[in-house]
Design a protein around this motif. Sequence first.
Motif, short mmCIF file in Angstrom:
data_model
loop_
_atom_site.label_atom_id
_atom_site.label_comp_id
_atom_site.label_asym_id
_atom_site.label_seq_id
_atom_site.Cartn_x
_atom_site.Cartn_y
_atom_site.Cartn_z
N ASN A 1 0.84 -1.22 0.00
CA ASN A 1 0.00 0.00 0.00
C ASN A 1 0.86 1.25 0.00
O ASN A 1 1.57 1.51 0.96
CB ASN A 1 -0.94 -0.03 1.21
CG ASN A 1 -1.99 1.07 1.09
OD1 ASN A 1 -2.60 1.25 0.03
ND2 ASN A 1 -2.15 1.84 2.14
N TYR A 2 0.72 1.95 -1.05
CA TYR A 2 -0.31 2.14 -2.07
C TYR A 2 0.33 2.08 -3.45
O TYR A 2 -0.17 1.42 -4.33
CB TYR A 2 -1.05 3.47 -1.89
CG TYR A 2 -2.02 3.74 -3.01
CD1 TYR A 2 -1.74 4.73 -3.94
CD2 TYR A 2 -3.18 3.00 -3.16
CE1 TYR A 2 -2.63 5.00 -4.99
CE2 TYR A 2 -4.08 3.26 -4.21
CZ TYR A 2 -3.78 4.25 -5.12
OH TYR A 2 -4.64 4.48 -6.16
N GLY B 1 -3.46 -0.76 -3.23
CA GLY B 1 -2.90 -1.29 -1.99
C GLY B 1 -3.34 -2.65 -1.56
O GLY B 1 -2.89 -3.15 -0.52
N ASN C 1 2.48 5.48 0.55
CA ASN C 1 1.04 5.38 0.86
C ASN C 1 0.35 6.74 0.88
O ASN C 1 -0.72 6.90 1.47
CB ASN C 1 0.81 4.64 2.18
CG ASN C 1 1.23 5.48 3.38
OD1 ASN C 1 2.05 6.39 3.24
ND2 ASN C 1 0.66 5.17 4.54
N ASN D 1 -4.82 4.23 7.01
CA ASN D 1 -4.04 4.09 5.78
C ASN D 1 -2.72 3.39 6.05
O ASN D 1 -1.63 3.96 5.91
CB ASN D 1 -3.81 5.49 5.18
CG ASN D 1 -3.09 5.42 3.85
OD1 ASN D 1 -3.16 4.40 3.16
ND2 ASN D 1 -2.37 6.48 3.51
#
Length: 644
Positions: free
Chosen positions: A161-162, A179, A204, A220
């Motif tokens: 991720n990402y 991700g 990310n 996240n």
Amino acid sequence: MSPERFLHFSRTEAALIHHGDSFMPQASTRILLAALLISATAAHSQAPVQTNTTLLVNIDHRPATSLNGDWHVIVDQYATGLYDFHQNLRKDGFFMNAPFDPSGHPQDYNFANASTLRVPGDWNTQRPELLYYEGPIWYQRDFEHTAKSNTRTFLHFGAANYRTFVWVNTKKVCEHEGGFTPFDCEITGILKNGKNFVVLSVDNTRLADGVPTLQTDWWNYGGLTRDVSLVDVSTQFIDDYDLHLSRTDHSLIEGYVHVEGAPSGTTVTVSVPELNAKTQAIVDTNSRAAVSLPTKSLSLWSPENPKLYKVEITTAGPTADKTEDEIGFRTIETRGTQILLNGQPVFLRGISIHAEAPYRTGRAYSQKDVETLLGWAKELGCNYVRLAHYPHDERMTRTADRLGLVVWSEIPDYWALQFDNPAVLAKSKQQLTEMIRRDRNKASIILWSVANETPNTEARTKYLTTMVDLTHQLDPTRLVTAALLVRTEKNPAGGTTKIVDDPLGQALDVIGTNEYIGWYEQHAEGADTTTWDIRYQKPLIMSEWGGDAKAGNHAPAGDAHPALWTEEYQAEIYHHQIAMLNKIPQLRGTSPWLLMDFRSARRVNPGLQDNFNRKGLISDQGVKKRAFFILQKAYKEKSLGKPE
Ligand code: GCU
């Protein structure tokens, strides 16, 4: 640092940057840095950059060298690994992995002495100072390799991720965006016998034109969040196959096998030893062989009978390939407002789940994480789980196959994407293709979801209708759904009416709807006077409902009106919801929000949330809340919902 340094940027960007007195790059700056990262990597690559990385399926059944473990890392907020102080691309970036010589030319990095992070694993929960970190982090590790003839070698990533940019032995080999889906990078031509090294950057940074976009109600978590391995395959290799049960003949297995690099005429053999069933098929000019395998006394996969068969696929010829898989065979379809599993109406007793690791928190990936989460779902009496809002680790769908849980699998077309941006549509299509490719042979998956709670705009409906059509093309054997928002109107009886008429419903096979009566709207009792006006004669799944409760936060005993955030109030919501749901004739499933509390940057109420969404029936530390037992009772007694 004086603003002039940023002459490369437009005036506004420079101004934007300057606003940040802490010089901590603002989100927009990180986006800018990330965009520059892409162009830089492109400029720096010698080998052709693979963006559409290939994707080998059934990786977890192929011999592979695991690259999991501790990787050296460099947190690189300023993308120093790529840019000099005048924002020019560096030729001597971190991807060169240059050995540090204290007496040599001054060097600002040294992977050999750099600290490490565990792979797989998000970086946020491995170090307190990285909990909130969003930006690029460099990973480096060495690995040994021995060249073999007639062999191609791939670096396989379960997910990262990402955005990921990968170099091997200083050569740029690939990049990937997204991700939660796997990707492979071919490194055959770059490898040396003996010591090699990989350097990669994972970023990310949230993007407005990302999938998902800037706003999500989940943390996240960044990094190499799933397994990384080296996979050797023969020069002609089985990179994709689809083996499913015919909807019209429950003894016939049909589908295809794709053999990358195989000339037409190559023979493929598919066999199910336990059934004494075997067939041969011939590869066509697209390297694809159509398979039709009649069987006798095949036991159909279902939650009550999660029967999996070992399937062997082999190719003939000088560079033969072989792979084995465990596959369950079942059919799924709709008939009016019914969902038919193996031709029989079914009701989906479910729960929604985020890939948050129980107890340790962070992005879930391990078999232990999976066994705990799905074990709780089974304990709840579920036969269905909604894996929200992105494809979970493959261990999750493998285990659902084994435990007999049907799955709703979704790509993160979540909330307000840039639905009018073709580049964003391309990203959604890529993630959808990768999700289906990885899990197309998982019997547990019956529903592909293309979206969650998206705004009812023309651009959105066009975008997602395209996605629904693509899903049907890629996989005509499963059902397509999405979690829709519903309209609310007051009704003459003094209650409210929920109206399900989102135009996207037209394209879907199964309608998913989210509602939060008792939490974001009305009080728990409001469900008693709520009616549903569903404008589609299709099966309906109440894909989300519920409310927050902090585990251990209790209302006084006998309190007839328990306060919000208490376990008693959450239980109230479940009481009233179950009664309301049973009044909806075409309800064919439900997956309340959700199994376990999960981390979210949007949830900052101190003492109650502390960066966690508390709508779980179980806390992140495994404490079962009152509502868990309410739902468990309804599921065990089968007093919620009817299959027909
Ligand atoms: C939404 C959304 C979830 C979110 C939930 C909530 O429905 O789909 O992702 O977590 O509401 O507000 O708790």
